[in-house]
Write a protein that holds these residues in place. Structure first.
Motif, PDB file in Angstrom:
ATOM      1  N   GLY A 162     -12.271 -38.990  68.832  1.00 20.91           N
ATOM      2  CA  GLY A 162     -12.346 -40.408  68.495  1.00 20.91           C
ATOM      3  C   GLY A 162     -13.727 -40.824  68.014  1.00 20.91           C
ATOM      4  O   GLY A 162     -13.858 -41.590  67.050  1.00 20.91           O
ATOM      5  N   GLU A 163     -14.744 -40.305  68.675  1.00 19.72           N
ATOM      6  CA  GLU A 163     -16.128 -40.618  68.263  1.00 19.72           C
ATOM      7  C   GLU A 163     -16.416 -40.083  66.862  1.00 19.72           C
ATOM      8  O   GLU A 163     -17.065 -40.750  66.060  1.00 19.72           O
ATOM      9  CB  GLU A 163     -17.122 -40.028  69.271  1.00 19.72           C
ATOM     10  N   LEU A 164     -15.943 -38.869  66.589  1.00 22.34           N
ATOM     11  CA  LEU A 164     -16.177 -38.284  65.265  1.00 22.34           C
ATOM     12  C   LEU A 164     -15.470 -39.080  64.176  1.00 22.34           C
ATOM     13  O   LEU A 164     -16.003 -39.261  63.077  1.00 22.34           O
ATOM     14  CB  LEU A 164     -15.718 -36.820  65.243  1.00 22.34           C
ATOM     15  N   GLN A 165     -14.284 -39.583  64.495  1.00 21.58           N
ATOM     16  CA  GLN A 165     -13.557 -40.408  63.523  1.00 21.58           C
ATOM     17  C   GLN A 165     -14.287 -41.722  63.282  1.00 21.58           C
ATOM     18  O   GLN A 165     -14.458 -42.142  62.134  1.00 21.58           O
ATOM     19  CB  GLN A 165     -12.138 -40.699  64.033  1.00 21.58           C
ATOM     20  N   SER A 166     -14.720 -42.381  64.343  1.00 15.96           N
ATOM     21  CA  SER A 166     -15.315 -43.708  64.169  1.00 15.96           C
ATOM     22  C   SER A 166     -16.746 -43.651  63.642  1.00 15.96           C
ATOM     23  O   SER A 166     -17.114 -44.442  62.792  1.00 15.96           O
ATOM     24  CB  SER A 166     -15.251 -44.500  65.472  1.00 15.96           C
ATOM     25  N   LYS A 167     -17.542 -42.722  64.122  1.00 15.24           N
ATOM     26  CA  LYS A 167     -18.955 -42.682  63.719  1.00 15.24           C
ATOM     27  C   LYS A 167     -19.179 -42.016  62.363  1.00 15.24           C
ATOM     28  O   LYS A 167     -20.125 -42.338  61.665  1.00 15.24           O
ATOM     29  CB  LYS A 167     -19.790 -41.960  64.770  1.00 15.24           C
ATOM     30  N   PHE A 168     -18.319 -41.039  62.032  1.00 14.90           N
ATOM     31  CA  PHE A 168     -18.557 -40.257  60.816  1.00 14.90           C
ATOM     32  C   PHE A 168     -17.412 -40.349  59.805  1.00 14.90           C
ATOM     33  O   PHE A 168     -17.391 -39.626  58.817  1.00 14.90           O
ATOM     34  CB  PHE A 168     -18.826 -38.794  61.193  1.00 14.90           C
ATOM     35  N   ASN A 169     -16.460 -41.242  60.078  1.00 17.96           N
ATOM     36  CA  ASN A 169     -15.330 -41.478  59.177  1.00 17.96           C
ATOM     37  C   ASN A 169     -14.550 -40.203  58.837  1.00 17.96           C
ATOM     38  O   ASN A 169     -14.093 -40.035  57.703  1.00 17.96           O
ATOM     39  CB  ASN A 169     -15.787 -42.175  57.886  1.00 17.96           C
ATOM     40  N   LEU A 170     -14.434 -39.316  59.812  1.00 17.72           N
ATOM     41  CA  LEU A 170     -13.644 -38.113  59.590  1.00 17.72           C
ATOM     42  C   LEU A 170     -12.168 -38.454  59.749  1.00 17.72           C
ATOM     43  O   LEU A 170     -11.796 -39.236  60.615  1.00 17.72           O
ATOM     44  CB  LEU A 170     -14.010 -37.016  60.597  1.00 17.72           C
TER      45      LEU A 170
END
Length: 140
Positions: free
Chosen positions: A15-23
């Protein structure tokens, strides 16, 4: 034990990778899996070679992940994996890798610092029975 702990963090890290890095979800999920593999492989290598002193300091939360050669090695290898295996641009991988690896190491350190993990929990499963048995009571 370490692998189980990291697996429990996977959803949060994804979830953090999706929100912070738009993955996109699939790449975030794959990135989280690769981060786990990177951490576990480095920990196994260092535990197997007996280089556990500094490693335990990080895992116990006594030393900042950024101050550890083990953590820096993990980050460098992980950047390479992100770019070659997932096709993530180098500039983005250079941001994701320190975030993800430090996230994992800090979570492990938090559990150890709270007294929820012992040395044997941190390294025992990484070293395999043979080496662990040879070391006897060191990890009790």
């Amino acid at each position: 034990m370490i692998e189980n702990l990291i697996n429990n963090l996977k959803g949060q890290l994804t979830g953090e990778l999706q929100s912070k890095f738009n993955l996109e979800p699939e790449k975030a999920n794959q990135s989280a899996d690769m981060a786990k593999d990177s951490v576990v492989n480095e920990l196994r290598q260092r535990a197997g070679s007996g280089d556990t002193g500094g490693l335990l300091d990080v895992l116990k939360g006594n030393k900042a992940p950024a101050d550890s050669s083990a953590t820096n090695s993990i980050i460098n290898k992980y950047v390479g994996d992100l770019t070659t295996k997932l096709g993530i641009p180098q500039n983005i991988a250079n941001q994701i890798a320190p975030f993800a690896i430090n996230f994992i190491m800090q979570k492990i350190g938090g559990q150890a610092g709270a007294g929820n993990l012992k040395d044997s929990d941190l390294l025992g499963g990484l070293m395999g029975g043979g080496l662990k048995d040879k070391l006897g009571g060191l990890f009790k």
